[in-house]
Every structure is written in C-alpha cells, then in structure tokens.
Design a protein around this motif. Sequence first.
Motif, PDB file in Angstrom:
ATOM      1  N   ILE A  64       0.839  -1.208   0.000  1.00 47.43           N
ATOM      2  CA  ILE A  64       0.000   0.000   0.000  1.00 47.43           C
ATOM      3  C   ILE A  64       0.876   1.262   0.000  1.00 47.43           C
ATOM      4  O   ILE A  64       0.423   2.353   0.320  1.00 47.43           O
ATOM      5  N   ASP A  65       2.146   1.101  -0.361  1.00 49.32           N
ATOM      6  CA  ASP A  65       3.096   2.203  -0.555  1.00 49.32           C
ATOM      7  C   ASP A  65       3.437   2.985   0.707  1.00 49.32           C
ATOM      8  O   ASP A  65       3.821   4.146   0.640  1.00 49.32           O
ATOM      9  N   VAL A  66       3.327   2.346   1.856  1.00 50.88           N
ATOM     10  CA  VAL A  66       3.730   3.000   3.098  1.00 50.88           C
ATOM     11  C   VAL A  66       5.229   2.824   3.321  1.00 50.88           C
ATOM     12  O   VAL A  66       5.890   3.699   3.870  1.00 50.88           O
ATOM     13  N   LEU A  67       5.776   1.702   2.852  1.00 51.65           N
ATOM     14  CA  LEU A  67       7.182   1.387   3.093  1.00 51.65           C
ATOM     15  C   LEU A  67       7.976   1.260   1.812  1.00 51.65           C
ATOM     16  O   LEU A  67       7.445   0.887   0.766  1.00 51.65           O
ATOM     17  N   ASP A  68       9.273   1.520   1.943  1.00 50.85           N
ATOM     18  CA  ASP A  68      10.257   1.238   0.901  1.00 50.85           C
ATOM     19  C   ASP A  68      11.068   0.034   1.356  1.00 50.85           C
ATOM     20  O   ASP A  68      11.323  -0.132   2.561  1.00 50.85           O
ATOM     21  N   ARG A  69      11.486  -0.795   0.393  1.00 49.63           N
ATOM     22  CA  ARG A  69      12.341  -1.951   0.680  1.00 49.63           C
ATOM     23  C   ARG A  69      13.672  -1.742  -0.019  1.00 49.63           C
ATOM     24  O   ARG A  69      13.716  -1.264  -1.143  1.00 49.63           O
ATOM     25  N   ASP A  70      14.741  -2.168   0.642  1.00 55.24           N
ATOM     26  CA  ASP A  70      16.065  -2.091   0.044  1.00 55.24           C
ATOM     27  C   ASP A  70      16.830  -3.348   0.435  1.00 55.24           C
ATOM     28  O   ASP A  70      17.136  -3.541   1.610  1.00 55.24           O
ATOM     29  N   GLY A  71      17.077  -4.196  -0.547  1.00 54.36           N
ATOM     30  CA  GLY A  71      17.816  -5.422  -0.285  1.00 54.36           C
ATOM     31  C   GLY A  71      19.307  -5.198  -0.493  1.00 54.36           C
ATOM     32  O   GLY A  71      19.727  -4.686  -1.529  1.00 54.36           O
ATOM     33  N   ARG A  72      20.081  -5.572   0.527  1.00 54.42           N
ATOM     34  CA  ARG A  72      21.537  -5.472   0.404  1.00 54.42           C
ATOM     35  C   ARG A  72      22.197  -6.386   1.430  1.00 54.42           C
ATOM     36  O   ARG A  72      21.676  -6.575   2.518  1.00 54.42           O
ATOM     37  N   ALA A  73      23.327  -6.928   1.039  1.00 51.59           N
ATOM     38  CA  ALA A  73      24.124  -7.798   1.917  1.00 51.59           C
ATOM     39  C   ALA A  73      23.290  -8.939   2.498  1.00 51.59           C
ATOM     40  O   ALA A  73      23.449  -9.301   3.654  1.00 51.59           O
ATOM     41  N   GLY A  74      22.382  -9.502   1.703  1.00 51.75           N
ATOM     42  CA  GLY A  74      21.600 -10.635   2.141  1.00 51.75           C
ATOM     43  C   GLY A  74      20.459 -10.312   3.090  1.00 51.75           C
ATOM     44  O   GLY A  74      19.849 -11.210   3.655  1.00 51.75           O
ATOM     45  N   HIS A  75      20.189  -9.038   3.306  1.00 55.78           N
ATOM     46  CA  HIS A  75      19.105  -8.616   4.193  1.00 55.78           C
ATOM     47  C   HIS A  75      18.203  -7.638   3.459  1.00 55.78           C
ATOM     48  O   HIS A  75      18.622  -6.970   2.518  1.00 55.78           O
ATOM     49  N   VAL A  76      16.964  -7.536   3.914  1.00 58.58           N
ATOM     50  CA  VAL A  76      16.045  -6.540   3.379  1.00 58.58           C
ATOM     51  C   VAL A  76      15.814  -5.517   4.471  1.00 58.58           C
ATOM     52  O   VAL A  76      15.495  -5.867   5.612  1.00 58.58           O
ATOM     53  N   TYR A  77      15.999  -4.253   4.113  1.00 59.75           N
ATOM     54  CA  TYR A  77      15.808  -3.155   5.042  1.00 59.75           C
ATOM     55  C   TYR A  77      14.564  -2.367   4.633  1.00 59.75           C
ATOM     56  O   TYR A  77      14.312  -2.166   3.448  1.00 59.75           O
ATOM     57  N   TYR A  78      13.823  -1.930   5.625  1.00 60.37           N
ATOM     58  CA  TYR A  78      12.582  -1.200   5.386  1.00 60.37           C
ATOM     59  C   TYR A  78      12.677   0.184   6.005  1.00 60.37           C
ATOM     60  O   TYR A  78      13.302   0.376   7.054  1.00 60.37           O
ATOM     61  N   SER A  79      12.020   1.131   5.356  1.00 63.24           N
ATOM     62  CA  SER A  79      11.890   2.489   5.878  1.00 63.24           C
ATOM     63  C   SER A  79      10.552   3.042   5.384  1.00 63.24           C
ATOM     64  O   SER A  79       9.947   2.477   4.466  1.00 63.24           O
ATOM     65  N   LEU A  80      10.103   4.137   5.995  1.00 60.30           N
ATOM     66  CA  LEU A  80       8.878   4.766   5.514  1.00 60.30           C
ATOM     67  C   LEU A  80       9.135   5.314   4.117  1.00 60.30           C
ATOM     68  O   LEU A  80      10.208   5.843   3.832  1.00 60.30           O
ATOM     69  N   ASN A  81       8.148   5.181   3.256  1.00 59.40           N
ATOM     70  CA  ASN A  81       8.241   5.639   1.877  1.00 59.40           C
ATOM     71  C   ASN A  81       8.256   7.165   1.836  1.00 59.40           C
ATOM     72  O   ASN A  81       7.279   7.805   2.202  1.00 59.40           O
ATOM     73  N   LYS A  82       9.363   7.727   1.396  1.00 58.72           N
ATOM     74  CA  LYS A  82       9.480   9.184   1.316  1.00 58.72           C
ATOM     75  C   LYS A  82       8.630   9.761   0.190  1.00 58.72           C
ATOM     76  O   LYS A  82       8.350  10.945   0.163  1.00 58.72           O
ATOM     77  N   LYS A  83       8.208   8.903  -0.749  1.00 58.02           N
ATOM     78  CA  LYS A  83       7.431   9.352  -1.906  1.00 58.02           C
ATOM     79  C   LYS A  83       5.962   8.940  -1.825  1.00 58.02           C
ATOM     80  O   LYS A  83       5.261   8.988  -2.824  1.00 58.02           O
ATOM     81  N   MET A  84       5.502   8.539  -0.628  1.00 53.19           N
ATOM     82  CA  MET A  84       4.098   8.122  -0.521  1.00 53.19           C
ATOM     83  C   MET A  84       3.187   9.291  -0.865  1.00 53.19           C
ATOM     84  O   MET A  84       3.577  10.449  -0.706  1.00 53.19           O
ATOM     85  N   SER A  85       2.011   8.978  -1.317  1.00 51.87           N
ATOM     86  CA  SER A  85       1.074  10.011  -1.742  1.00 51.87           C
ATOM     87  C   SER A  85       0.757  10.962  -0.595  1.00 51.87           C
ATOM     88  O   SER A  85       0.876  10.612   0.580  1.00 51.87           O
ATOM     89  N   GLY A  86       0.343  12.162  -0.947  1.00 47.96           N
ATOM     90  CA  GLY A  86       0.001  13.158   0.059  1.00 47.96           C
ATOM     91  C   GLY A  86      -1.113  12.703   0.975  1.00 47.96           C
ATOM     92  O   GLY A  86      -1.082  12.946   2.180  1.00 47.96           O
ATOM     93  N   VAL A  87      -2.089  12.008   0.405  1.00 46.46           N
ATOM     94  CA  VAL A  87      -3.206  11.520   1.212  1.00 46.46           C
ATOM     95  C   VAL A  87      -2.711  10.474   2.206  1.00 46.46           C
ATOM     96  O   VAL A  87      -3.055  10.506   3.389  1.00 46.46           O
ATOM     97  N   MET A  88      -1.879   9.545   1.733  1.00 46.51           N
ATOM     98  CA  MET A  88      -1.347   8.506   2.622  1.00 46.51           C
ATOM     99  C   MET A  88      -0.474   9.131   3.699  1.00 46.51           C
ATOM    100  O   MET A  88      -0.563   8.774   4.872  1.00 46.51           O
ATOM    101  N   ARG A  89       0.345  10.102   3.338  1.00 41.38           N
ATOM    102  CA  ARG A  89       1.195  10.777   4.326  1.00 41.38           C
ATOM    103  C   ARG A  89       0.325  11.458   5.385  1.00 41.38           C
ATOM    104  O   ARG A  89       0.628  11.419   6.572  1.00 41.38           O
ATOM    105  N   GLU A  90      -0.762  12.062   4.958  1.00 41.26           N
ATOM    106  CA  GLU A  90      -1.692  12.720   5.890  1.00 41.26           C
ATOM    107  C   GLU A  90      -2.272  11.699   6.867  1.00 41.26           C
ATOM    108  O   GLU A  90      -2.341  11.944   8.078  1.00 41.26           O
ATOM    109  N   VAL A  91      -2.660  10.546   6.375  1.00 37.95           N
ATOM    110  CA  VAL A  91      -3.209   9.488   7.234  1.00 37.95           C
ATOM    111  C   VAL A  91      -2.143   9.035   8.229  1.00 37.95           C
ATOM    112  O   VAL A  91      -2.402   8.934   9.435  1.00 37.95           O
ATOM    113  N   ILE A  92      -0.936   8.772   7.753  1.00 39.97           N
ATOM    114  CA  ILE A  92       0.154   8.317   8.622  1.00 39.97           C
ATOM    115  C   ILE A  92       0.488   9.380   9.660  1.00 39.97           C
ATOM    116  O   ILE A  92       0.689   9.073  10.837  1.00 39.97           O
TER     117      ILE A  92
END
Length: 97
Positions: A64-92
């Motif tokens: 639902i585009d809340v998170l970004d995934r970044d796979g590196r060194a055999g692990h997946v790292y998650y962070s909040l999506n900096k590009k999420m829609s304005g409406v979704m950002r407002e909800v969050i």
Amino acid sequence: MWYDNFMQELKEWTRIFKGLANLSRLRIIATLSKEGELSVSEIAQKIHVTIKGTSKHLSILADIDVLDRDGRAGHVYYSLNKKMSGVMREVINRIKF
C-alpha cells in the motif's frame, strides 16, 4: 463513467484502510518513524512478533506504498516511503505514536 472511477477509488481506500487496520502494522510504522531504516529481524525484535509474521506485515505495508524496501548484503531493510502520496502521508501523520 464517474461511478466507475468513484468505485475504483473506494476500493483503493478500502485496501489502504485494511492495510493499516492492524496493531502490529501500526507498531511497525511507529518504529520506523522513530528509527529510520531497519532490517526485518530488527523490526520483529522491536515489535515482539515472529520474523515470519513481521515479514507478512511488512509486505502488506509495502503493497500500500507505506514502506520502501532495500535489499543489500543478504538482508532486506525497510523504511517509511518518502514518496508516498500526500493523502497517505496525511493518514500516517494523523496516527499518534
């Protein structure tokens, strides 16, 4: 025509709210908003959910585009999506952590 667009938008909102309507997923959002970027195992440890369960929650939030995934060194790292829609950002942003 307008009805089809309206119904499509309602379906999307339903998908978003279903994705957010879980305490573990809200704890993930809260954790990542404070910590920045974490691996699946780090998130699982912080929210006290198994890695398998955490992975499922992370997948739903990424879909639902809340998170970004970044796979590196055999692990997946998650962070909040900096590009999420304005409406979704407002909800969050309205979720009090």
